[in-house]
Design a protein around this motif. Structure first.
Motif, PDB file in Angstrom:
ATOM      1  N   TYR A  66      -1.463  15.663 -29.865  1.00 24.34           N
ATOM      2  CA  TYR A  66      -1.692  16.800 -30.497  1.00 24.34           C
ATOM      3  C   TYR A  66      -2.238  16.589 -32.035  1.00 24.34           C
ATOM      4  O   TYR A  66      -3.332  17.251 -32.249  1.00 24.34           O
ATOM      5  CB  TYR A  66      -0.594  17.798 -30.594  1.00 24.34           C
ATOM      6  CG  TYR A  66      -0.866  19.224 -31.303  1.00 24.34           C
ATOM      7  CD1 TYR A  66      -1.095  20.456 -30.553  1.00 24.34           C
ATOM      8  CD2 TYR A  66      -0.570  19.343 -32.460  1.00 24.34           C
ATOM      9  CE1 TYR A  66      -1.523  21.515 -31.077  1.00 24.34           C
ATOM     10  CE2 TYR A  66      -0.875  20.552 -33.270  1.00 24.34           C
ATOM     11  CZ  TYR A  66      -1.194  21.724 -32.497  1.00 24.34           C
ATOM     12  OH  TYR A  66      -1.456  22.761 -33.141  1.00 24.34           O
ATOM     13  N   THR A  67      -1.625  15.823 -32.504  1.00 23.04           N
ATOM     14  CA  THR A  67      -2.174  15.569 -33.928  1.00 23.04           C
ATOM     15  C   THR A  67      -3.312  14.812 -34.063  1.00 23.04           C
ATOM     16  O   THR A  67      -4.145  15.224 -35.145  1.00 23.04           O
ATOM     17  CB  THR A  67      -0.941  14.213 -34.560  1.00 23.04           C
ATOM     18  OG1 THR A  67       0.305  15.178 -34.708  1.00 23.04           O
ATOM     19  CG2 THR A  67      -1.360  14.208 -36.080  1.00 23.04           C
ATOM     20  N   LYS A  68      -3.831  13.987 -33.352  1.00 24.07           N
ATOM     21  CA  LYS A  68      -5.077  13.387 -33.162  1.00 24.07           C
ATOM     22  C   LYS A  68      -6.081  14.340 -32.940  1.00 24.07           C
ATOM     23  O   LYS A  68      -7.047  14.255 -33.560  1.00 24.07           O
ATOM     24  CB  LYS A  68      -5.112  12.422 -32.194  1.00 24.07           C
ATOM     25  CG  LYS A  68      -4.693  10.902 -32.585  1.00 24.07           C
ATOM     26  CD  LYS A  68      -4.733   9.797 -31.290  1.00 24.07           C
ATOM     27  CE  LYS A  68      -4.065   8.694 -31.600  1.00 24.07           C
ATOM     28  NZ  LYS A  68      -3.996   7.637 -30.728  1.00 24.07           N
ATOM     29  N   ALA A  69      -5.820  15.218 -31.974  1.00 24.16           N
ATOM     30  CA  ALA A  69      -6.483  16.353 -31.821  1.00 24.16           C
ATOM     31  C   ALA A  69      -6.963  17.418 -32.898  1.00 24.16           C
ATOM     32  O   ALA A  69      -8.101  17.749 -32.991  1.00 24.16           O
ATOM     33  CB  ALA A  69      -6.250  17.239 -30.377  1.00 24.16           C
ATOM     34  N   SER A  70      -6.017  17.641 -33.459  1.00 19.42           N
ATOM     35  CA  SER A  70      -5.948  18.475 -34.768  1.00 19.42           C
ATOM     36  C   SER A  70      -6.643  17.873 -35.962  1.00 19.42           C
ATOM     37  O   SER A  70      -7.751  18.652 -36.500  1.00 19.42           O
ATOM     38  CB  SER A  70      -4.374  19.105 -35.319  1.00 19.42           C
ATOM     39  OG  SER A  70      -4.522  19.833 -36.237  1.00 19.42           O
ATOM     40  N   VAL A  71      -6.472  16.724 -36.270  1.00 20.91           N
ATOM     41  CA  VAL A  71      -7.108  15.955 -37.167  1.00 20.91           C
ATOM     42  C   VAL A  71      -8.737  15.853 -36.948  1.00 20.91           C
ATOM     43  O   VAL A  71      -9.563  16.063 -37.582  1.00 20.91           O
ATOM     44  CB  VAL A  71      -6.519  14.758 -37.571  1.00 20.91           C
ATOM     45  CG1 VAL A  71      -7.344  13.834 -38.640  1.00 20.91           C
ATOM     46  CG2 VAL A  71      -5.241  14.856 -38.000  1.00 20.91           C
ATOM     47  N   GLY A  72      -8.902  15.551 -35.612  1.00 20.83           N
ATOM     48  CA  GLY A  72     -10.460  15.157 -35.038  1.00 20.83           C
ATOM     49  C   GLY A  72     -11.011  16.503 -34.684  1.00 20.83           C
ATOM     50  O   GLY A  72     -12.139  16.294 -33.921  1.00 20.83           O
ATOM     51  N   GLY A 111      -6.777   8.431 -38.404  1.00 21.31           N
ATOM     52  CA  GLY A 111      -6.372   6.968 -38.587  1.00 21.31           C
ATOM     53  C   GLY A 111      -5.361   6.792 -37.441  1.00 21.31           C
ATOM     54  O   GLY A 111      -5.391   7.114 -36.463  1.00 21.31           O
ATOM     55  N   THR A 112      -4.511   5.979 -37.731  1.00 22.43           N
ATOM     56  CA  THR A 112      -3.410   5.371 -36.941  1.00 22.43           C
ATOM     57  C   THR A 112      -2.378   6.417 -36.976  1.00 22.43           C
ATOM     58  O   THR A 112      -1.767   6.921 -38.106  1.00 22.43           O
ATOM     59  CB  THR A 112      -2.722   4.103 -37.279  1.00 22.43           C
ATOM     60  OG1 THR A 112      -3.887   3.131 -37.509  1.00 22.43           O
ATOM     61  CG2 THR A 112      -1.717   3.686 -36.480  1.00 22.43           C
ATOM     62  N   VAL A 113      -2.218   7.190 -35.845  1.00 22.29           N
ATOM     63  CA  VAL A 113      -0.937   8.198 -35.729  1.00 22.29           C
ATOM     64  C   VAL A 113       0.281   7.777 -34.941  1.00 22.29           C
ATOM     65  O   VAL A 113       0.201   7.326 -34.003  1.00 22.29           O
ATOM     66  CB  VAL A 113      -1.787   9.566 -35.129  1.00 22.29           C
ATOM     67  CG1 VAL A 113      -0.650  10.496 -35.004  1.00 22.29           C
ATOM     68  CG2 VAL A 113      -2.939   9.870 -35.801  1.00 22.29           C
ATOM     69  N   THR A 114       1.450   7.911 -35.589  1.00 26.99           N
ATOM     70  CA  THR A 114       2.439   7.388 -35.061  1.00 26.99           C
ATOM     71  C   THR A 114       3.749   8.577 -35.188  1.00 26.99           C
ATOM     72  O   THR A 114       3.842   9.308 -36.209  1.00 26.99           O
ATOM     73  CB  THR A 114       3.145   6.226 -35.433  1.00 26.99           C
ATOM     74  OG1 THR A 114       3.233   6.128 -37.033  1.00 26.99           O
ATOM     75  CG2 THR A 114       2.283   5.011 -35.234  1.00 26.99           C
ATOM     76  N   THR A 115       4.637   8.208 -34.462  1.00 33.31           N
ATOM     77  CA  THR A 115       5.874   9.337 -34.664  1.00 33.31           C
ATOM     78  C   THR A 115       6.858   8.348 -35.505  1.00 33.31           C
ATOM     79  O   THR A 115       6.922   7.000 -35.380  1.00 33.31           O
ATOM     80  CB  THR A 115       6.506   9.625 -33.444  1.00 33.31           C
ATOM     81  OG1 THR A 115       7.098   8.417 -32.769  1.00 33.31           O
ATOM     82  CG2 THR A 115       5.691  10.337 -32.770  1.00 33.31           C
ATOM     83  N   GLU A 116       7.724   8.862 -36.386  1.00 30.81           N
ATOM     84  CA  GLU A 116       8.732   8.344 -37.279  1.00 30.81           C
ATOM     85  C   GLU A 116      10.030   8.904 -37.010  1.00 30.81           C
ATOM     86  O   GLU A 116      10.216  10.033 -36.814  1.00 30.81           O
ATOM     87  CB  GLU A 116       8.569   8.515 -38.778  1.00 30.81           C
ATOM     88  CG  GLU A 116       7.436   7.620 -39.280  1.00 30.81           C
ATOM     89  CD  GLU A 116       7.276   7.719 -40.619  1.00 30.81           C
ATOM     90  OE1 GLU A 116       8.231   8.081 -41.389  1.00 30.81           O
ATOM     91  OE2 GLU A 116       6.031   7.849 -41.320  1.00 30.81           O
ATOM     92  N   VAL A 136       5.513  13.187 -37.595  1.00 31.29           N
ATOM     93  CA  VAL A 136       4.178  12.527 -36.924  1.00 31.29           C
ATOM     94  C   VAL A 136       3.640  12.071 -38.135  1.00 31.29           C
ATOM     95  O   VAL A 136       3.544  12.814 -39.397  1.00 31.29           O
ATOM     96  CB  VAL A 136       3.309  13.295 -36.065  1.00 31.29           C
ATOM     97  CG1 VAL A 136       1.967  12.548 -35.873  1.00 31.29           C
ATOM     98  CG2 VAL A 136       4.247  13.594 -34.992  1.00 31.29           C
ATOM     99  N   THR A 137       3.188  10.679 -38.455  1.00 30.73           N
ATOM    100  CA  THR A 137       2.426  10.390 -39.539  1.00 30.73           C
ATOM    101  C   THR A 137       1.106   9.837 -39.099  1.00 30.73           C
ATOM    102  O   THR A 137       0.867   9.127 -37.993  1.00 30.73           O
ATOM    103  CB  THR A 137       3.117   9.248 -40.156  1.00 30.73           C
ATOM    104  OG1 THR A 137       4.528   9.666 -40.601  1.00 30.73           O
ATOM    105  CG2 THR A 137       2.598   8.415 -41.428  1.00 30.73           C
TER     106      THR A 137
END
Length: 190
Positions: A66-72, A111-116, A136-137
């Motif tokens: 979801y985060t990658k899709a939102s940013v992209g 960039g690199t998307v990961t959960t913390e 998510v970072t």
């Protein structure tokens, strides 16, 4: 004779301390009760732990995608990962239409998307149901400079699939809270 009695006392105390008993077989099962109950319990516990780990991995995967899709600016993927509540009245197509202005924009470099950290239960707030929160970072390197962005994500399991119901940017003051994810999700309607 005293030596023999002292040695026997030492052996007996060692057996008591180490838990040696004649009521168990060498494989950990109970000989007097239900044989193999220990094995069955361990197997069930292992299966439950594996199921929880698989479920957590699916949850984290949904948050990252979801985060990658939102940013992209990948609107269709982003809307497909939203709960019906977050998609709105028009469902998937209505959601895509609402975000269509973003769809034409040049996507940001992802960039690199990961959960913390681990998932945590978050209570309902405003129009968001109880769910599971994750941080998510995204880290993007631009030459010698690295940028970091953090989001708090509320996920809800819908028909066996983890979907996003809330997605909000985390502020510096959220990071100083006892539970940064909970703080961000409870202050925002995002």
């Amino acid at each position: 004779m005293k030596r023999m009695t002292a040695a026997a006392a030492v052996v007996a105390s060692v057996l008591v301390v180490t838990g040696c008993s004649s009521s168990s077989d060498s494989k950990g099962g109970q000989t007097g009760g239900n044989p193999g109950a220990g094995k069955e319990e361990r197997a069930r516990a292992d299966a439950e732990a594996q199921a929880r780990a698989k479920d957590e991995a699916a949850m984290k995967d949904a948050a990252v995608r979801y985060t990658k899709a939102s940013v992209g600016n990948d609107v269709r993927t982003m809307c497909g990962l939203m709960t019906p509540n977050k998609q709105g009245d028009g469902g998937l197509e209505g959601c895509v239409k609402n975000f269509q202005d973003r769809d034409g924009e040049k996507p940001d470099a992802v960039g690199t998307v990961t959960t913390e950290g681990g998932p945590l239960t978050v209570p309902p707030v405003k129009d968001h149901p109880e769910g599971t929160g994750l941080m998510v970072t995204e880290k993007t390197a631009d030459g010698a400079r690295t940028s970091s962005y953090r989001w708090a994500v509320r996920l809800v399991k819908n028909d066996g699939t983890w979907l996003v119901d809330q997605f909000t940017h985390m502020r510096d003051e959220d990071m100083s809270a006892a539970s940064p994810v909970r703080s961000a999700l409870m202050r925002s309607s995002g």
